[in-house]
Design a protein around this motif. Structure first.
Motif, short mmCIF file in Angstrom:
data_model
loop_
_atom_site.label_atom_id
_atom_site.label_comp_id
_atom_site.label_asym_id
_atom_site.label_seq_id
_atom_site.Cartn_x
_atom_site.Cartn_y
_atom_site.Cartn_z
N ASP A 31 -7.42 -9.84 -10.22
CA ASP A 31 -7.69 -9.51 -8.82
C ASP A 31 -6.39 -9.22 -8.07
O ASP A 31 -6.33 -8.29 -7.26
CB ASP A 31 -8.43 -10.67 -8.14
N ALA A 32 -5.37 -10.05 -8.33
CA ALA A 32 -4.09 -9.86 -7.66
C ALA A 32 -3.47 -8.51 -8.04
O ALA A 32 -2.93 -7.80 -7.18
CB ALA A 32 -3.14 -11.00 -8.02
N ALA A 33 -3.55 -8.15 -9.32
CA ALA A 33 -2.99 -6.87 -9.76
C ALA A 33 -3.75 -5.70 -9.15
O ALA A 33 -3.15 -4.70 -8.72
CB ALA A 33 -3.04 -6.79 -11.28
N LEU A 34 -5.07 -5.82 -9.09
CA LEU A 34 -5.87 -4.74 -8.51
C LEU A 34 -5.60 -4.62 -7.01
O LEU A 34 -5.53 -3.51 -6.47
CB LEU A 34 -7.35 -4.99 -8.77
N TYR A 35 -5.40 -5.75 -6.34
CA TYR A 35 -5.06 -5.71 -4.91
C TYR A 35 -3.75 -4.93 -4.70
O TYR A 35 -3.65 -4.10 -3.79
CB TYR A 35 -4.93 -7.13 -4.36
N THR A 36 -2.77 -5.20 -5.55
CA THR A 36 -1.50 -4.48 -5.46
C THR A 36 -1.72 -2.98 -5.72
O THR A 36 -1.13 -2.13 -5.03
CB THR A 36 -0.49 -5.03 -6.48
N ALA A 37 -2.58 -2.65 -6.67
CA ALA A 37 -2.86 -1.25 -6.97
C ALA A 37 -3.51 -0.54 -5.79
O ALA A 37 -3.27 0.65 -5.56
CB ALA A 37 -3.75 -1.14 -8.20
N LEU A 38 -4.31 -1.26 -5.03
CA LEU A 38 -5.03 -0.66 -3.91
C LEU A 38 -4.12 -0.43 -2.70
O LEU A 38 -4.27 0.57 -1.99
CB LEU A 38 -6.21 -1.55 -3.50
N TYR A 39 -3.18 -1.35 -2.45
CA TYR A 39 -2.43 -1.30 -1.21
C TYR A 39 -0.92 -1.14 -1.40
O TYR A 39 -0.21 -0.79 -0.46
CB TYR A 39 -2.70 -2.56 -0.37
N GLY A 40 -0.42 -1.44 -2.59
CA GLY A 40 1.01 -1.30 -2.83
C GLY A 40 1.86 -2.33 -2.13
O GLY A 40 3.05 -2.08 -1.86
N SER A 41 1.30 -3.50 -1.83
CA SER A 41 2.06 -4.54 -1.15
C SER A 41 3.25 -4.96 -2.01
O SER A 41 3.13 -5.11 -3.23
CB SER A 41 1.15 -5.74 -0.87
N ARG A 42 4.41 -5.21 -1.36
CA ARG A 42 5.65 -5.45 -2.10
C ARG A 42 6.32 -6.77 -1.73
O ARG A 42 7.49 -6.97 -2.06
CB ARG A 42 6.62 -4.30 -1.85
N PHE A 43 5.66 -7.67 -1.05
CA PHE A 43 6.29 -8.93 -0.67
C PHE A 43 6.60 -9.74 -1.93
O PHE A 43 5.74 -9.98 -2.78
CB PHE A 43 5.40 -9.70 0.29
#
Length: 350
Positions: A31-43
């Protein structure tokens, strides 16, 4: 008796109504990886377990907005399946970090109702709380949502509008993240060198970048959160509605704006609270989202010398870059293109 769930309509809600929502959800690294794929968050704290462990976390926590979306998504079948739009938020507190492998569930209470003058819809105010499997509260927030009436001729309830806080007190923010080792916080690895003392009240930051919303990504995101609201999924019904097309989920807009805010607020690694927020205008697939922020306040946190609180207005626009910081038109209303107005407490290393 029907075995399917048509969702609650406005007249089904009453003040004091308690809803324990299905379905508990174990949130994973996937889920965390897919969230990053959707929004590109970089924190960095949410991106790297090595970075998180260095500053004092047991491992990398889930993104705060991923936690919000999962808790929110649980509430949709009972609260907003028949929604016209989600309108706003208040008093949202992130109470504890959530880590991959933990299971989240939600409980809501109706705290206000008010029928609209058209007699076809009404506004429902709900307080929702997210829990881990051991009963630990991780998130608590109020939202209000416009819901269709099943029968426009049904009598209007007595209006009850809750008294909501203007903002979350800084005294309530200290447990939102563990004590961190600020000396071990590496700005080069984090991608930003500005810390708490480098920001000034009144400062405005154009986050520069823009992201275009794709239909497929929006649909994938709302499925990820198990958000089943018709207004986001069902083109057959929404094609006959006021816009003729599906709306982008408001939380999707928040996550896009939050991800964009990295460019300028890259060390604001944790959302401690959402003081309030408004979805100003609808967003549709094909629109491009931009964002800017204003530092509204700064706060020391009781018992904490490792992080400070930045109160930030985060504004998102569609198809309008934010170099001129679009917001309100001389106090009369929001300027054209503004789609989101969010008031946040963010934690940043000192």
């Amino acid at each position: 008796m029907s075995k399917t769930n048509p969702g609650n309509f406005f007249e089904d809600f009453y003040v004091g109504m308690i809803m324990r929502h299905a379905t508990p959800r174990t949130v994973t690294e996937g889920d965390a990886a897919l969230y990053t794929a959707l929004y590109g968050s970089r924190f960095a704290v949410q991106s790297s377990s090595a970075f998180a462990e260095t500053i004092g976390y047991p491992r990398s926590p889930l993104d705060d907005m991923l936690v919000f979306h999962v808790v929110f998504g649980k509430t949709v079948p009972d609260i907003s399946l028949n929604a016209v739009a989600n309108l706003g938020y208040a008093g949202c507190r992130f109470l504890a970090p959530v880590y991959p492998g933990e299971t989240l569930s939600s409980v809501s209470e109706v705290i206000g109702v008010k029928e609209n003058s058209n007699g076809k819809t009404g506004v429902v105010y709900v307080r929702s709380t997210g829990y881990k499997a051991d009963g630990t509260e991780v998130l608590d927030y109020v939202r209000w949502v416009m819901v269709r009436k099943k029968d426009p001729t049904s009598p209007a309830p007595d209006p009850v509008i809750p008294d909501l806080p203007d903002f979350v007190s800084p005294d309530a923010l200290g447990n939102a993240c563990p004590i961190i080792d600020r000396d071990a916080y590496d700005g080069t690895l984090a991608g930003a060198h500005f810390r708490f003392d480098d920001y000034a009240v009144g400062e405005k930051i154009d986050h520069v970048d823009g992201m275009t919303v794709e239909e497929a990504e929006h649909q994938l995101a709302t499925r990820l959160y198990q958000n089943t609201a018709k207004v986001h999924f069902n083109q057959f019904t929404e094609g006959q509605g006021r816009f003729g097309r599906r709306l982008i989920y408001g939380g999707h807009v928040i996550s896009l704006a939050r991800a964009l805010s990295f460019n300028g607020l890259g060390n604001a690694f944790h959302i401690a609270a959402i003081n309030g927020g408004t979805h100003v205008a609808p967003l549709f697939a094909g629109d491009t989202v931009f964002a800017w922020s204003e530092i509204l306040d700064k706060a020391d946190l009781p018992g904490r010398d490792d992080v400070g609180g930045l109160r930030v207005r985060l504004v998102a626009s569609k198809d309008r870059p934010c170099s001129d910081h679009p917001y309100r038109d001389q106090g009369k209303g929001y300027e054209d293109g503004v789609v989101l107005d969010l008031d946040l407490w963010l934690l940043m290393p000192r």
